[in-house]
Design a protein around this motif. Structure first.
Motif, PDB file in Angstrom:
ATOM      1  N   PRO A   1       1.039  -1.491   0.248  1.00  0.00           N
ATOM      2  CA  PRO A   1      -0.165  -0.178  -0.041  1.00  0.00           C
ATOM      3  C   PRO A   1       0.600   1.585  -0.287  1.00  0.00           C
ATOM      4  O   PRO A   1       0.337   2.272  -0.737  1.00  0.00           O
ATOM      5  CB  PRO A   1      -0.694  -0.337   1.678  1.00  0.00           C
ATOM      6  CG  PRO A   1      -1.351  -2.031   1.601  1.00  0.00           C
ATOM      7  CD  PRO A   1       0.663  -1.969   1.433  1.00  0.00           C
ATOM      8  N   PHE A   2       2.198   1.050   1.083  1.00  0.00           N
ATOM      9  CA  PHE A   2       2.614   2.179   0.713  1.00  0.00           C
ATOM     10  C   PHE A   2       3.373   2.610  -0.600  1.00  0.00           C
ATOM     11  O   PHE A   2       3.216   4.560  -0.812  1.00  0.00           O
ATOM     12  CB  PHE A   2       4.172   2.010   1.995  1.00  0.00           C
ATOM     13  CG  PHE A   2       5.418   3.605   1.734  1.00  0.00           C
ATOM     14  CD1 PHE A   2       4.271   4.427   1.928  1.00  0.00           C
ATOM     15  CD2 PHE A   2       6.377   3.279   1.170  1.00  0.00           C
ATOM     16  CE1 PHE A   2       5.540   5.675   2.256  1.00  0.00           C
ATOM     17  CE2 PHE A   2       7.396   3.544   0.881  1.00  0.00           C
ATOM     18  CZ  PHE A   2       6.964   5.092   1.094  1.00  0.00           C
ATOM     19  N   PHE A   3       4.046   2.280  -1.399  1.00  0.00           N
ATOM     20  CA  PHE A   3       4.553   1.927  -2.884  1.00  0.00           C
ATOM     21  C   PHE A   3       3.467   1.907  -3.874  1.00  0.00           C
ATOM     22  O   PHE A   3       3.662   2.255  -4.567  1.00  0.00           O
ATOM     23  CB  PHE A   3       5.418   0.541  -3.074  1.00  0.00           C
ATOM     24  CG  PHE A   3       6.745   0.363  -1.535  1.00  0.00           C
ATOM     25  CD1 PHE A   3       7.699   1.338  -1.905  1.00  0.00           C
ATOM     26  CD2 PHE A   3       6.461  -0.689  -0.980  1.00  0.00           C
ATOM     27  CE1 PHE A   3       8.439   1.250  -1.058  1.00  0.00           C
ATOM     28  CE2 PHE A   3       7.918  -1.178   0.112  1.00  0.00           C
ATOM     29  CZ  PHE A   3       8.552  -0.032  -0.285  1.00  0.00           C
ATOM     30  N   ASN A   4       2.083   2.043  -3.210  1.00  0.00           N
ATOM     31  CA  ASN A   4       1.190   2.818  -4.392  1.00  0.00           C
ATOM     32  C   ASN A   4       0.818   3.530  -4.588  1.00  0.00           C
ATOM     33  O   ASN A   4       0.484   3.939  -5.240  1.00  0.00           O
ATOM     34  CB  ASN A   4      -0.294   1.524  -4.273  1.00  0.00           C
ATOM     35  CG  ASN A   4       0.416   0.166  -5.024  1.00  0.00           C
ATOM     36  OD1 ASN A   4       1.325  -0.212  -5.994  1.00  0.00           O
ATOM     37  ND2 ASN A   4      -0.468  -1.239  -4.148  1.00  0.00           N
ATOM     38  N   LEU A   5       0.827   4.631  -2.989  1.00  0.00           N
ATOM     39  CA  LEU A   5       0.311   5.761  -2.549  1.00  0.00           C
ATOM     40  C   LEU A   5       1.534   6.783  -2.397  1.00  0.00           C
ATOM     41  O   LEU A   5       0.952   8.098  -2.885  1.00  0.00           O
ATOM     42  CB  LEU A   5      -0.069   5.621  -0.973  1.00  0.00           C
ATOM     43  CG  LEU A   5      -0.048   6.954  -0.288  1.00  0.00           C
ATOM     44  CD1 LEU A   5      -1.595   7.221  -0.673  1.00  0.00           C
ATOM     45  CD2 LEU A   5      -0.053   6.609   1.037  1.00  0.00           C
ATOM     46  N   ALA A   6       3.103   6.106  -2.433  1.00  0.00           N
ATOM     47  CA  ALA A   6       4.263   6.659  -2.877  1.00  0.00           C
ATOM     48  C   ALA A   6       4.238   8.150  -3.669  1.00  0.00           C
ATOM     49  O   ALA A   6       4.656   8.595  -3.706  1.00  0.00           O
ATOM     50  CB  ALA A   6       4.996   7.040  -2.326  1.00  0.00           C
ATOM     51  N   PRO A   7       4.010   7.228  -5.120  1.00  0.00           N
ATOM     52  CA  PRO A   7       3.889   7.985  -6.657  1.00  0.00           C
ATOM     53  C   PRO A   7       2.838   8.870  -6.794  1.00  0.00           C
ATOM     54  O   PRO A   7       3.460   9.971  -7.582  1.00  0.00           O
ATOM     55  CB  PRO A   7       3.415   5.954  -7.315  1.00  0.00           C
ATOM     56  CG  PRO A   7       4.421   5.263  -6.476  1.00  0.00           C
ATOM     57  CD  PRO A   7       3.974   5.488  -5.263  1.00  0.00           C
ATOM     58  N   THR A   8       1.777   8.838  -6.375  1.00  0.00           N
ATOM     59  CA  THR A   8       0.545   9.241  -6.216  1.00  0.00           C
ATOM     60  C   THR A   8       1.141  11.002  -5.907  1.00  0.00           C
ATOM     61  O   THR A   8       0.723  12.392  -6.146  1.00  0.00           O
ATOM     62  CB  THR A   8      -0.592   9.359  -6.356  1.00  0.00           C
ATOM     63  OG1 THR A   8      -0.684   8.040  -6.828  1.00  0.00           O
ATOM     64  CG2 THR A   8      -1.854  10.503  -5.952  1.00  0.00           C
ATOM     65  N   ILE A   9       1.476  11.089  -3.982  1.00  0.00           N
ATOM     66  CA  ILE A   9       2.643  11.969  -3.312  1.00  0.00           C
ATOM     67  C   ILE A   9       3.670  12.583  -4.020  1.00  0.00           C
ATOM     68  O   ILE A   9       3.497  13.374  -4.176  1.00  0.00           O
ATOM     69  CB  ILE A   9       2.514  11.559  -2.303  1.00  0.00           C
ATOM     70  CG1 ILE A   9       1.679  11.281  -1.558  1.00  0.00           C
ATOM     71  CG2 ILE A   9       3.136  12.459  -1.574  1.00  0.00           C
ATOM     72  CD1 ILE A   9       1.678  10.569   0.156  1.00  0.00           C
ATOM     73  N   PHE A  10       4.120  11.688  -5.024  1.00  0.00           N
ATOM     74  CA  PHE A  10       5.165  12.830  -5.742  1.00  0.00           C
ATOM     75  C   PHE A  10       4.929  13.105  -6.662  1.00  0.00           C
ATOM     76  O   PHE A  10       5.117  13.943  -6.990  1.00  0.00           O
ATOM     77  CB  PHE A  10       6.572  11.520  -5.596  1.00  0.00           C
ATOM     78  CG  PHE A  10       7.379  10.925  -4.934  1.00  0.00           C
ATOM     79  CD1 PHE A  10       7.870  11.721  -3.755  1.00  0.00           C
ATOM     80  CD2 PHE A  10       8.244  10.082  -5.276  1.00  0.00           C
ATOM     81  CE1 PHE A  10       7.989  11.000  -2.984  1.00  0.00           C
ATOM     82  CE2 PHE A  10       9.285   9.080  -4.577  1.00  0.00           C
ATOM     83  CZ  PHE A  10       8.487   9.781  -2.563  1.00  0.00           C
ATOM     84  N   LEU A  11       3.357  12.917  -7.217  1.00  0.00           N
ATOM     85  CA  LEU A  11       3.676  13.415  -8.994  1.00  0.00           C
ATOM     86  C   LEU A  11       3.262  14.773  -8.517  1.00  0.00           C
ATOM     87  O   LEU A  11       3.055  15.619  -9.441  1.00  0.00           O
ATOM     88  CB  LEU A  11       2.403  12.584  -9.280  1.00  0.00           C
ATOM     89  CG  LEU A  11       2.753  11.405 -10.019  1.00  0.00           C
ATOM     90  CD1 LEU A  11       1.331  10.423 -10.107  1.00  0.00           C
ATOM     91  CD2 LEU A  11       3.130  11.321 -11.129  1.00  0.00           C
TER      92      LEU A  11
END
Length: 243
Positions: free
Chosen positions: A52-62
């Motif tokens: 879940p963290f690695f799926n969420l992190a890219p969205t925040i980085f965007l």
């Protein structure tokens, strides 16, 4: 180049910009992973892992990475300090690389505290340690490569304009399209064999491939190629501005 790199790092860490970036990243991931009742909540998950963290992190980085890179060249051009920078005994590639390394370093620093998530899930697993450590490590590698790619795209966007807002919009749309958009476009299954090619060109497929626990040389080459492509494009734009 080292002096410029250190100057850029100090610029992030001696002002509120760097700390706001780190704080928002950690706060947003912390809320979704541990507090908010959602698909990303680790305490509600049936399996002990950090997917879940690695799926969420890219969205925040965007959102966050375009926010820190938008001023890299746009602000220098607006204030005229870019002319002073051009008088330094530095090649254009050294200027771009120093800014890229500084932005990437900030991303790395923001990721380091999330090792607490790994330790927590490791301890909460039943029995303790019952999680795929190898896949977690490779996922961190993939996340760092992803962050570096986003920084290179953000620098290119910043070099194109004097407006930080415009640079932010260009960077955010570009990173979204390369990461999410191309994967979405290829999922429609409208172009036959080209659908696979479109998804393969996108960043998301390579990021998810690394998340599976195998660091494939082809994925590493892909990430490095994206970085080199956008850094080269940024250098080209900076050279044109220097003339």
């Amino acid at each position: 180049m080292l002096a410029l790199y250190l100057k850029e790092i100090r610029g992030f860490l001696s002002s509120i910009i760097g700390y706001v970036f780190i704080a928002i990243f950690l706060l947003s991931t912390g809320l979704f992973l541990w507090i908010v009742s959602y698909d990303t909540n680790l305490l509600e998950a049936k399996i002990a892992d950090l997917i879940p963290f690695f799926n969420l992190a890219p969205t925040i980085f965007l959102i966050l990475i375009p926010a820190i890179t938008m001023r890299s060249f746009a602000e220098e051009r607006r204030t005229g300090t870019i002319e002073l920078l051009f008088t330094k005994p530095l090649y254009e590639w050294q200027i771009v690389l120093a800014k890229f390394l500084a932005g990437t370093t900030l991303v790395f620093i923001s990721v380091i505290p999330t090792f607490v998530y790994f330790f927590s899930v490791y301890q909460l697993a039943v029995p303790v340690g019952n999680m795929d450590v190898g896949a977690t490590i490779t996922s961190y590698i993939g996340l760092l490569f992803l962050g570096a790619c986003f920084v290179s795209i953000g620098l290119f966007a910043s070099a194109l304009t004097q407006s930080q807002i415009v640079a932010f919009i260009i960077a955010m749309f570009s990173t979204w399209f390369l990461f999410e958009g191309m994967d979405l476009l290829g999922s429609f299954n409208l172009l036959g064999g080209l659908d696979y090619v479109i998804r393969y060109i996108g960043i998301k497929s390579h990021y998810h491939a690394i998340m599976k626990g195998v660091v494939d040389t082809r994925d590493i080459i892909y990430f490095l190629s994206v970085m080199v492509l956008f850094l080269f494009a940024t250098i080209t734009v900076v050279k044109a501005q220097k003339r």
